[in-house]
Each structure stands twice: as C-alpha cells, then as structure tokens.
Design a protein around this motif. Sequence first.
Motif, PDB file in Angstrom:
ATOM      1  N   GLU A   4       3.132 -11.318   0.099  1.00 30.65           N
ATOM      2  CA  GLU A   4       2.265 -10.346   0.762  1.00 30.65           C
ATOM      3  C   GLU A   4       0.847 -10.511   0.224  1.00 30.65           C
ATOM      4  OE1 GLU A   4       3.396  -6.383  -0.343  1.00 30.65           O
ATOM      5  OE2 GLU A   4       3.055  -6.734  -2.481  1.00 30.65           O
ATOM      6  N   LYS A   5      -0.098  -9.848   0.875  1.00 29.45           N
ATOM      7  CA  LYS A   5      -1.431  -9.662   0.333  1.00 29.45           C
ATOM      8  C   LYS A   5      -1.921  -8.290   0.787  1.00 29.45           C
ATOM      9  CE  LYS A   5      -4.059 -12.078   3.980  1.00 29.45           C
ATOM     10  NZ  LYS A   5      -5.080 -13.130   4.222  1.00 29.45           N
ATOM     11  N   HIS A   6      -2.782  -7.679   0.000  1.00 30.76           N
ATOM     12  CA  HIS A   6      -3.234  -6.323   0.293  1.00 30.76           C
ATOM     13  C   HIS A   6      -4.607  -6.099  -0.338  1.00 30.76           C
ATOM     14  CE1 HIS A   6      -1.536  -6.072  -3.694  1.00 30.76           C
ATOM     15  NE2 HIS A   6      -0.315  -6.222  -3.219  1.00 30.76           N
ATOM     16  N   PRO A   7      -5.324  -5.075   0.057  1.00 33.52           N
ATOM     17  CA  PRO A   7      -6.713  -4.887  -0.389  1.00 33.52           C
ATOM     18  C   PRO A   7      -6.834  -4.175  -1.737  1.00 33.52           C
ATOM     19  CG  PRO A   7      -6.180  -3.219   1.230  1.00 33.52           C
ATOM     20  CD  PRO A   7      -4.969  -4.129   1.141  1.00 33.52           C
TER      21      PRO A   7
ATOM     22  N   PRO B 152      -7.448  -8.370  -5.208  1.00 31.05           N
ATOM     23  CA  PRO B 152      -7.295  -7.929  -3.817  1.00 31.05           C
ATOM     24  C   PRO B 152      -7.317  -9.098  -2.840  1.00 31.05           C
ATOM     25  CG  PRO B 152      -8.821  -6.491  -4.983  1.00 31.05           C
ATOM     26  CD  PRO B 152      -8.532  -7.646  -5.901  1.00 31.05           C
ATOM     27  N   ASN B 153      -6.434  -9.017  -1.854  1.00 29.45           N
ATOM     28  CA  ASN B 153      -6.358  -9.966  -0.743  1.00 29.45           C
ATOM     29  C   ASN B 153      -5.921 -11.377  -1.155  1.00 29.45           C
ATOM     30  OD1 ASN B 153      -7.239  -8.072   1.292  1.00 29.45           O
ATOM     31  ND2 ASN B 153      -9.290  -8.254   0.404  1.00 29.45           N
ATOM     32  N   GLU B 154      -5.311 -11.517  -2.325  1.00 26.30           N
ATOM     33  CA  GLU B 154      -4.713 -12.794  -2.702  1.00 26.30           C
ATOM     34  C   GLU B 154      -3.247 -12.792  -2.280  1.00 26.30           C
ATOM     35  OE1 GLU B 154      -4.928 -15.275  -6.657  1.00 26.30           O
ATOM     36  OE2 GLU B 154      -3.289 -13.813  -6.843  1.00 26.30           O
ATOM     37  N   PHE B 155      -2.853 -13.810  -1.509  1.00 31.10           N
ATOM     38  CA  PHE B 155      -1.448 -13.913  -1.142  1.00 31.10           C
ATOM     39  C   PHE B 155      -0.643 -14.270  -2.386  1.00 31.10           C
ATOM     40  CE2 PHE B 155       2.278 -16.402   0.056  1.00 31.10           C
ATOM     41  CZ  PHE B 155       2.909 -15.504   0.905  1.00 31.10           C
TER      42      PHE B 155
END
Length: 297
Positions: free
Chosen positions: A36-39, A72-75
């Motif tokens: 996953e990735k997320h902020p 943040p936003n790293e898969f």
Amino acid sequence: VPEPMTDVPLTRCPDIMSFHFSLDRIFGESYEFAGEKHPFWELVYVDSGELDVTAGQTELVVGQGKLILHPPNEFHRFMVTRDHSSLFVTGFESDSPELFRLCKGSIPLNHVEKRLLSSLCRESEQCYGPAMDSANLIQLCPQANAPIASIQMIRLYLEQLFILLLRDEQQQRIAGTQNGFITDAQNQENLFRQIVSFMGMHLDGGLSFETIRAQFNMSATSLKNLFAGQAGMGVIEYYQRMRIDEARRLLRIGTMNITQTAEHLGYSSIHTFSRQFRRLMGLSPTNYLKSIHYIPI
C-alpha cells in the motif's frame, strides 16, 4: 567560543492517522502483505522474526529488534520469512523534514528505544483498545474510559523515540562512518567491499584487527558483526584466507617459488606459511603445486 545550543527542529507528531499494533500477534512464515501507500508516515518494528520488505525501489531484510520508517506516499509491502514473527506498526502525521534522515533502511534499536516503543504500545492499547489490523482505518477514536491525556502521551513517546534515533544518526555522521547504524543490506555490502578492498592492498601481513577498525572508524562490535553477517567468519580469519588465496595465485602462475611467496606475503618463516597454508587448504604448498602439475625450481 562555543556555538549556541539549538533544538532539533522536530515537529510534534500530530493526529495519529492509523494505528496497528500486534506485538502479541503471531504471523506464520510466508504471510505476505500485498502492499500500500498513503499520505502519512508509517513505522514498522520487528519484535521477533524477520521480514522481506519492499520500500519504494529498495528491497531489504528487516530482522528482529529493527524498525523501518516509510515516508508519506512510499509504496511498501512485506513478507514474513520466519515463523512466529510479531510486528508493531503505527501510522502518524508529521511535518518534520528531519524524519527523512531515518529513511535509509532498517534501524537497530537499543534497550532504551525498545522500552519507549513498548510504552507506546501499552499506552495506545489503553487509549484505543485491543490490537487492530485494519488497513482501511482512517482515524482512531479513543475509548470512553481512556486514561487522561493518553493521545498526548502517545505523541510524547513517538517524539522521544525519533529524537533518540536522530541523535544516533547524528553521531554516526559526526564520526564519518556507518558503524553501528548500517542502514540496509546494500550499505552493509558496500562497507564490506571497501574493507575487503583495503585488505587486498595490504596482503603483506601488516594488518591487525585494530588497524582495520581504526581505518574505518568502527567499533569492534560493529566490525565483528559486519563480517559475521557478510562472510560468516571473523575479520582476521577472512584476511588470512585472502593472503592464502594470493599465495595460491602466485604459486599457480609460477613467478615465485614457495619461499619467495612466503616472504612476499610477509610470513615470518616458511614454516609459519606452510602451517597456515595447510590449515586453510588441507594440503602443504608443495603438494598444492604437485596437484596443479607444476613445481617451480
């Protein structure tokens, strides 16, 4: 005149966007999280066992007692490679640019940092309830009977942990070395290769463990652990094998006889050289030459 003291510009960790903790949860071998990735930031700590982790374009192994920090936003994804592995995972928001200094791979925790993480887990359970594992959870809500100021305590534990880790990283930069804070498998391999290259330039027997340690400004423990992990043997044992490998090469090409080879590699006597050669090769230099059908005069 000493420079004035300044605070590390570490922003307070604000709202916990997600919180997953499973120090008491056992994962079976080959369990795989698809990714996953997320902020927001995510911290993953391996309490026991081992993980194969993908972080962006980097793949690395995170072993027991180490954590990895995903910005943040790293898969990111992971697979459990040892049975009975337990993890602690927490997601949080922070605007601190200092945290990116910790995104270089897996980080070993000392006993103080482990206690902080344990306190963070315990406080979170008291605040939010039993362990959760929901990737879809956006905002956690404290229980009605949560201890007073529990969210603030969680933030304080996180801040303390990150400040200590940043101090560790700062000390390594000041020392000009990666010792004790080798960040991932690639950095370990690079450092190992640098040391082996240095050894290769000094095969005349002039190196000692202390000389190598001082050259790379490493602690004795870090140097021992590096070679144990990369080569499966001690530093000096590896160095002695390199010298004997060079002896084999010299004898094979025939530019030196046995006595000259021993002198070239700095052995105190032909007997010392022959004893070391036999120990590592299982046969004497003379029999080695016979085995390759060439005996120099």
